[in-house]
Enzyme design. Sequence first.
Site, PDB file in Angstrom:
ATOM      1  CB  SER A 119      -0.557  -2.675   8.904  1.00 33.95           C
ATOM      2  OG  SER A 119       0.160  -3.131   7.792  1.00 33.95           O
ATOM      3  CE  LYS A 159      -3.878   4.130   5.735  1.00 29.27           C
ATOM      4  NZ  LYS A 159      -3.526   2.790   5.261  1.00 29.27           N
ATOM      5  CG  HIS A 175       2.127  -5.686   3.188  1.00 35.50           C
ATOM      6  ND1 HIS A 175       2.195  -5.314   4.512  1.00 35.50           N
ATOM      7  CD2 HIS A 175       1.094  -4.978   2.660  1.00 35.50           C
ATOM      8  CE1 HIS A 175       1.271  -4.403   4.768  1.00 35.50           C
ATOM      9  NE2 HIS A 175       0.579  -4.189   3.665  1.00 35.50           N
ATOM     10  NE  ARG A 211      -6.565  -6.640   2.999  1.00 34.38           N
ATOM     11  CZ  ARG A 211      -6.400  -5.672   3.887  1.00 34.38           C
ATOM     12  NH1 ARG A 211      -5.712  -5.898   4.975  1.00 34.38           N
ATOM     13  NH2 ARG A 211      -6.948  -4.483   3.698  1.00 34.38           N
TER      14      ARG A 211
HETATM   15  O1  PNS Z   1      -1.164   0.677   2.158  1.00 34.37           O
HETATM   16  P1  PNS Z   1      -1.938   1.946   1.992  1.00 34.37           P
HETATM   17  O2  PNS Z   1      -1.824   2.787   3.219  1.00 34.37           O
HETATM   18  O3  PNS Z   1      -3.362   1.712   1.584  1.00 34.37           O
HETATM   19  O4  PNS Z   1      -1.213   2.760   0.797  1.00 34.37           O
HETATM   20  C1  PNS Z   1      -1.738   3.960   0.295  1.00 34.37           C
HETATM   21  C2  PNS Z   1      -0.762   4.565  -0.716  1.00 34.37           C
HETATM   22  C3  PNS Z   1       0.567   4.854  -0.055  1.00 34.37           C
HETATM   23  C4  PNS Z   1      -0.559   3.591  -1.863  1.00 34.37           C
HETATM   24  C5  PNS Z   1      -1.401   5.885  -1.251  1.00 34.37           C
HETATM   25  O5  PNS Z   1      -1.732   6.697  -0.167  1.00 34.37           O
HETATM   26  C6  PNS Z   1      -0.469   6.649  -2.183  1.00 34.37           C
HETATM   27  O6  PNS Z   1      -0.258   6.256  -3.297  1.00 34.37           O
HETATM   28  N1  PNS Z   1       0.099   7.776  -1.681  1.00 34.37           N
HETATM   29  C7  PNS Z   1       1.005   8.601  -2.459  1.00 34.37           C
HETATM   30  C8  PNS Z   1       0.367   9.939  -2.842  1.00 34.37           C
HETATM   31  C9  PNS Z   1      -0.345   9.812  -4.178  1.00 34.37           C
HETATM   32  O7  PNS Z   1       0.240   9.545  -5.200  1.00 34.37           O
HETATM   33  N2  PNS Z   1      -1.672  10.042  -4.164  1.00 34.37           N
HETATM   34  C10 PNS Z   1      -2.499   9.975  -5.347  1.00 34.37           C
HETATM   35  C11 PNS Z   1      -3.004   8.558  -5.639  1.00 34.37           C
HETATM   36  S1  PNS Z   1      -4.666   8.394  -5.201  1.00 34.37           S
END
Ligand code: PNS
Length: 160
Positions: A134, A47, A23, A96
Amino acid sequence: MKRNPIQRIAIYPGTFDPITLGHVDVVTRGLKLFDQIVVAVAENPGKGPMFDLDTRLHMVAESFANEVRVEAVQFSGLLVELARSHGAQAILRGLRAASDFEYEFQMATMNRRLDAELESVFVMAREDYTFVSSRFIREIAGMGGDVSELVPAPVLHYLS
Ligand code: PNS
């Protein structure tokens, strides 16, 4: 030539459970493209994160304590709304491997549908971090393995 005074701001969202050097690498690359990066720690209860939101935020903030162009925030709503409230022009994400693409493509397409003005920008992770996630960090640290070369130094004591 006159320089454009507009600040280029990107939101870098994630669960960061915990933040890894992968990150950090994404943010470092993003700082070459943007003036400011807002690292947005998502509550993401779906999650079932190991660390609570405050702890994840602290880990991120401590990891960038010396970088004035990086701000750490937490959020629980829609990412596009958070991006708007920070005046961000872009969402920053790292890739990645090809396996990341499908999920990232879906998310970027959905975010574009929600806000057509907001661009998703992807940077390629450094080769030695392509295997870092993670989930693996949590698993290895939970079994007493050494993750000191995979997470920022401030994160280590949260894992011990
Ligand atoms: O690192 P991650 O867990 O893959 O991140 C996922 C994240 C936090 C980027 C995604 O779940 C997110 O944007 N959540 C906020 C809710 C949202 O806006 N959802 C619509 C977008 S698909």
